[in-house]
Design an enzyme around this catalytic site. Structure first.
Site, short mmCIF file in Angstrom:
data_model
loop_
_atom_site.label_atom_id
_atom_site.label_comp_id
_atom_site.label_asym_id
_atom_site.label_seq_id
_atom_site.Cartn_x
_atom_site.Cartn_y
_atom_site.Cartn_z
CG HIS A 446 -3.83 -0.74 4.30
ND1 HIS A 446 -5.08 -0.88 4.85
CD2 HIS A 446 -4.04 -0.76 2.95
CE1 HIS A 446 -5.99 -0.96 3.90
NE2 HIS A 446 -5.38 -0.89 2.74
CG ASP A 450 -11.09 -0.35 7.49
OD1 ASP A 450 -11.63 0.76 7.29
OD2 ASP A 450 -11.42 -1.11 8.43
#
Length: 476
Positions: A446, A450
């Protein structure tokens, strides 16, 4: 060696300028203490200690899994001596000398250390073989030798045996492309280069052989489609109660998993799940299985999953990237080396199929067959287990619907596939039909990926599998 005084010497014979080999009448006296060389190899019938060389990847110790020779056996250069297993891969160690095995320094399943003696070999000095590592000091290299060692300041990696093979055939290592780890030049690279220069025909590489179709009378029968689905049965093993605690060291692939997972859990994981309707793919595979079988290849669903992932990575290259330790730079990988997690007796291993972006589904299936065979036998090499850029884990072959896969650094994404289930679903007309449903669970880094990117990639991958004919539009 500088000899200051020689008394009563009838004759002295030199084989090499740096070694004194034979004295018919010996009475040597040194005016002061000399620096001595470890030159046991140059006397006829003397013993050379063959040490375990550095096999790369920062490996310092290995486990001896199998000996291919025993004491008293004769060996030649490039003959296999033993198979060792590190925490990354299994490696076959080959001899760099011609001689007779006099001692094995390790038993099976013992730990051998890099730089320590592996076997003792008695060699014949009359052949002019002198091990490089047995000499404490060596004279400066000539210009010709230097060209074999370095290319414009860049060191060429090759074992002494490979260098000798190159010199015997008058081949400059600077002209040979190495295919080993860190572009290391292997024996096969020398032979392939020699074949191109001479037009010689070398034995084919050990890849899957394409078998011509069998006559109709000999064609293997295809299982009927209405055959009942096999229910997996639990594996029962005899239970032995010892009544005592047992402590064992963590070795092999388990040791690698400890290191990898410890590093992986420092990554902030992002999860995404979806379900895939594989009804059309199941039908397509049933039609193609007999064709692949006549070519000697077992066709599973995984080659389709891998190829669809590669097509998706072309659109979303951030998922086929790596992030440096300082989190300052992202490297987009040109090759799609897609790893496949395998459960073996040695533990969890993740070999990868190289350059999927230029492979057909059949070629991927052929390579998977090879990796699975080697994995079951515990013979996967370092090249098969390193260099991965993206991973798929088919946990559904054992059981389970959803899972939470852990990223394998330095990769940034991984997918876990659940089992295929026959479930009721609705079509566009609102009618209930029987569908082949599989669930997929994605994990992504992450820090650079995204949720929207992961979802779009998953949707594209899903579209290829739900409509396999659409893959033809993007295949190269």
């Amino acid at each position: 060696v500088c000899i200051h005084r020689v008394r009563s010497c009838g004759s002295i014979r030199f084989i090499k300028s740096k070694y004194v080999c034979v004295f018919d009448k010996s009475a040597l006296k040194f005016s002061h203490q000399q620096r001595l060389f470890r030159t046991s190899a140059v006397s006829c019938g003397q013993i050379v200690q063959f040490k375990l060389s550095d096999i790369g990847e920062g490996i310092t110790e290995v486990t001896v899994k199998e000996w291919y020779i025993k004491e008293g056996d004769s060996v030649s250069q490039f003959d296999s001596i033993c198979e060792v297993q590190s925490d990354k891969a299994s490696v076959t160690i080959t001899s760099r000398y011609d001689g007779i095995i006099r001692k094995l320094h390790y038993n099976l399943d013992e730990i051998a250390y890099v730089g320590k003696p592996l076997v003792d070999i008695e060699i014949d000095a009359s052949k002019g073989v002198a091990p490089e590592e047995d000499v404490v000091e060596t004279p400066p290299m000539s210009h010709e030798e230097h060209t074999h060692q370095e290319i414009k300041g860049h060191k060429t990696l090759a074992t002494p045996a490979v260098r000798r093979l190159a010199m015997e055939n008058n081949i400059k290592l600077s002209e040979v492309v190495g295919t080993g780890k860190d572009n290391r030049i292997l024996k096969e690279d020398i032979l392939n280069y020699l074949a191109k220069q001479t037009g010689a025909i070398l034995p084919p590489s050990p890849k899957a052989e394409i078998i011509p179709p069998l006559p109709k009378s000999e064609t293997m029968p295809v299982a009927p489609k209405d055959k009942a689905r096999k229910v997996p049965l639990p594996v029962s093993r005899p239970i032995v109660f010892s009544g005592k605690d047992k402590t064992e060291p963590i070795t092999g692939f388990h040791k690698a998993m400890v290191k990898t997972m410890s590093a992986a859990l420092k990554i902030p994981h992002f999860g995404y799940c979806d379900e895939i309707d594989l009804t059309q793919l199941v039908q397509l595979r049933e039609e193609l299985k007999p064709v692949a079988q006549t070519r000697g290849v077992k066709l599973s669903f995984m080659p389709f999953f891998i190829k669809a992932a590669s097509l998706g990575l072309l659109q979303y290259p951030i998922l086929n990237a790596s992030l440096d330790e300082s989190c300052q730079n992202v490297t987009y990988k040109a090759s799609h080396n897609i790893g496949v997690a395998m459960d073996t007796e040695q533990g969890l291993i993740v070999p990868n199929v190289k350059n999927v972006q230029v492979c057909s589904v059949f070629e991927i299936a052929s390579e998977l067959n090879r990796l699975q065979s080697l994995g079951s036998a515990g013979q996967l090499g370092t090249n098969d287990l390193t260099g991965g850029t993206f991973t798929l884990s088919n946990i559904g072959t054992i059981g389970g619907t959803y899972t939470k896969p852990v990223i394998l650094p330095p990769e940034v994404a991984i997918g876990a596939l659940g089992k295929i289930q026959v479930l009721p679903r609705f079509n566009e007309k609102g009618e209930v039909f029987k569908a082949q449903i599989m669930n997929v669970s994605w994990s992504a880094d992450h820090r650079i990926i995204d949720g929207a990117t992961m979802a779009r990639f998953s949707n594209l991958w899903k579209s290829y599998l739900e409509n396999p004919a659409s893959m033809l539009l993007d295949l190269k």
